[in-house]
Design an enzyme around this catalytic site. Structure first.
Site, PDB file in Angstrom:
ATOM      1  N   ASP A   2      53.015  40.965   2.813  1.00  0.00           N
ATOM      2  CA  ASP A   2      53.096  39.561   2.426  1.00  0.00           C
ATOM      3  C   ASP A   2      54.351  39.289   1.591  1.00  0.00           C
ATOM      4  OD1 ASP A   2      52.232  36.988   2.399  1.00  0.00           O
ATOM      5  OD2 ASP A   2      50.848  37.251   0.730  1.00  0.00           O
ATOM      6  N   ASN A  50      47.809  33.656  11.780  1.00  0.00           N
ATOM      7  CA  ASN A  50      49.245  33.323  11.812  1.00  0.00           C
ATOM      8  C   ASN A  50      49.630  32.475  13.030  1.00  0.00           C
ATOM      9  OD1 ASN A  50      50.309  36.492  10.353  1.00  0.00           O
ATOM     10  ND2 ASN A  50      49.973  34.528   9.372  1.00  0.00           N
ATOM     11  N   ARG A 176      44.315  39.736  -2.425  1.00  0.00           N
ATOM     12  CA  ARG A 176      43.331  39.396  -1.400  1.00  0.00           C
ATOM     13  C   ARG A 176      43.353  40.440  -0.298  1.00  0.00           C
ATOM     14  NH1 ARG A 176      45.514  34.114  -2.097  1.00  0.00           N
ATOM     15  NH2 ARG A 176      47.138  34.505  -0.573  1.00  0.00           N
ATOM     16  N   SER A 178      42.464  39.419   2.951  1.00  0.00           N
ATOM     17  CA  SER A 178      42.967  38.621   4.068  1.00  0.00           C
ATOM     18  C   SER A 178      42.598  39.153   5.448  1.00  0.00           C
ATOM     19  CB  SER A 178      44.505  38.471   3.972  1.00  0.00           C
ATOM     20  OG  SER A 178      44.843  37.732   2.832  1.00  0.00           O
ATOM     21  N   GLU A 189      41.039  52.342  -1.844  1.00  0.00           N
ATOM     22  CA  GLU A 189      41.593  51.972  -3.147  1.00  0.00           C
ATOM     23  C   GLU A 189      42.621  50.872  -2.908  1.00  0.00           C
ATOM     24  OE1 GLU A 189      40.661  53.140  -6.106  1.00  0.00           O
ATOM     25  OE2 GLU A 189      39.174  54.442  -5.151  1.00  0.00           O
TER      26      GLU A 189
HETATM   27  C1  FPP Z   1      53.513  37.502   5.710  1.00  0.00           C
HETATM   28  O1  FPP Z   1      54.488  36.922   4.853  1.00  0.00           O
HETATM   29  C2  FPP Z   1      54.194  38.255   6.752  1.00  0.00           C
HETATM   30  C3  FPP Z   1      54.109  37.976   8.069  1.00  0.00           C
HETATM   31  C4  FPP Z   1      53.294  36.871   8.605  1.00  0.00           C
HETATM   32  C5  FPP Z   1      54.896  38.743   9.056  1.00  0.00           C
HETATM   33  C6  FPP Z   1      55.128  40.178   8.747  1.00  0.00           C
HETATM   34  C7  FPP Z   1      56.050  40.758   9.736  1.00  0.00           C
HETATM   35  C8  FPP Z   1      57.067  41.600   9.445  1.00  0.00           C
HETATM   36  C9  FPP Z   1      57.300  42.128   8.101  1.00  0.00           C
HETATM   37  C10 FPP Z   1      57.973  42.106  10.503  1.00  0.00           C
HETATM   38  C11 FPP Z   1      57.176  42.818  11.528  1.00  0.00           C
HETATM   39  C12 FPP Z   1      57.966  43.770  12.245  1.00  0.00           C
HETATM   40  C13 FPP Z   1      57.558  44.423  13.345  1.00  0.00           C
HETATM   41  C14 FPP Z   1      58.370  45.509  13.832  1.00  0.00           C
HETATM   42  C15 FPP Z   1      56.331  44.074  14.087  1.00  0.00           C
HETATM   43  P1  FPP Z   1      54.503  35.355   4.673  1.00  0.00           P
HETATM   44  O2  FPP Z   1      55.432  34.784   5.635  1.00  0.00           O
HETATM   45  O3  FPP Z   1      53.101  34.828   4.731  1.00  0.00           O
HETATM   46  O4  FPP Z   1      55.065  35.235   3.231  1.00  0.00           O
HETATM   47  P2  FPP Z   1      54.731  34.078   2.167  1.00  0.00           P
HETATM   48  O5  FPP Z   1      53.312  34.299   1.738  1.00  0.00           O
HETATM   49  O6  FPP Z   1      55.700  34.370   1.092  1.00  0.00           O
HETATM   50  O7  FPP Z   1      54.959  32.772   2.824  1.00  0.00           O
END
Ligand code: FPP
Length: 229
Positions: A2, A50, A176, A178, A189
């Site tokens: 996150d 998402n 969380r 989630s 843990e």
């Molecule tokens: C949550 O942060 C993160 C995601 C929804 C995407 C996570 C994906 C990656 C880190 C890249 C994945 C890479 C591969 C190779 C599959 P957020 O956008 O909800 O952050 P925020 O809470 O700050 O808005």
């Protein structure tokens, strides 16, 4: 993983820049985890929820697995990693599914760290899916209700060989769960890292392991029992 969006917004970038930076963190943490001898690493890359994000953000997120595997699959193979996926892959664009399936197939006989990508994944949906699989077994006359136990239930989850989670690391300053691995984290843990995912580094992973090592895992036993099992 996150905090990609906030990391970007705080720097005046678009949220998608945070996801791209997050992918760089994935590259580093996968490498470090395999060097440190982690047996299983599961990354929550895209949740069932998402899908409600703006289309352009989803498009960027859906472009990342292909890019990641184009760059990292050879190294994953060299390291003997075995790549697995959990979640509703059928909802992903065809080219993303193809990239994932190729990575899974190419690494299928490897015995090193299991690297699991949770994509279009939700813990509750996984439990419902497992129940549906069990009902099909029952329909075919292969299951007496009394025979169902936790072990059999777990064997019908998305990745049946996945062991219970020891350590759940949550970045992004949130506390969380989630909807992540709800069945498998029963005794995990929890460590929350005061870092946005794009800035999570080797030292943060090591700090989480140190914190884990200081915890006393009792699994419902008394402290004295846990120390002399
Ligand atoms: C949550 O942060 C993160 C995601 C929804 C995407 C996570 C994906 C990656 C880190 C890249 C994945 C890479 C591969 C190779 C599959 P957020 O956008 O909800 O952050 P925020 O809470 O700050 O808005």
């Amino acid at each position: 993983m996150d905090g990609n969006g906030r990391w970007a917004e705080r720097r005046g970038f678009e949220r998608s820049a945070g996801h791209r930076a997050g992918m760089e963190t994935v590259r580093e943490i996968v490498r470090v985890a395999s060097e440190l001898g982690v047996g299983w690493l599961t990354l929550y890359a895209f949740s069932s929820e998402n899908w409600s994000r703006p289309k352009n953000e989803i498009d960027v997120l859906m472009s990342l697995p292909e890019k990641y595997f184009a760059r990292e699959l050879p190294e994953a193979e060299r390291r003997g990693l075995r790549i697995l996926t959990i979640g509703h892959l059928e909802r992903l664009p065809r080219r993303v599914r193809f990239a994932l399936e190729r990575a899974v197939t190419r690494t299928a006989s490897n015995t090193g760290m299991r690297l699991v990508f949770a994509l279009s994944y939700g813990g509750r949906a996984e439990i419902v899916d497992a129940t549906r699989r069990l009902l099909r077994v029952q329909e075919q006359g292969g299951l007496e209700p009394e025979a169902l136990d936790e072990k059999m239930f777990a064997a019908h989850l998305d990745a049946p060989e996945m062991p219970d989670v020891d350590l759940l690391i949550r970045t992004g300053e949130e506390q969380r769960v989630s909807n992540f691995l709800l069945w498998q984290i029963a005794y995990a843990e929890l460590v929350t890292a005061d870092r946005m995912w794009p800035e999570f580094r080797r030292s943060d992973l090591e700090a989480a392991f140190d914190e884990y090592a200081r915890r006393e895992r009792r699994f419902g036993r008394t402290s004295a029992q846990a120390q002399n099992p």
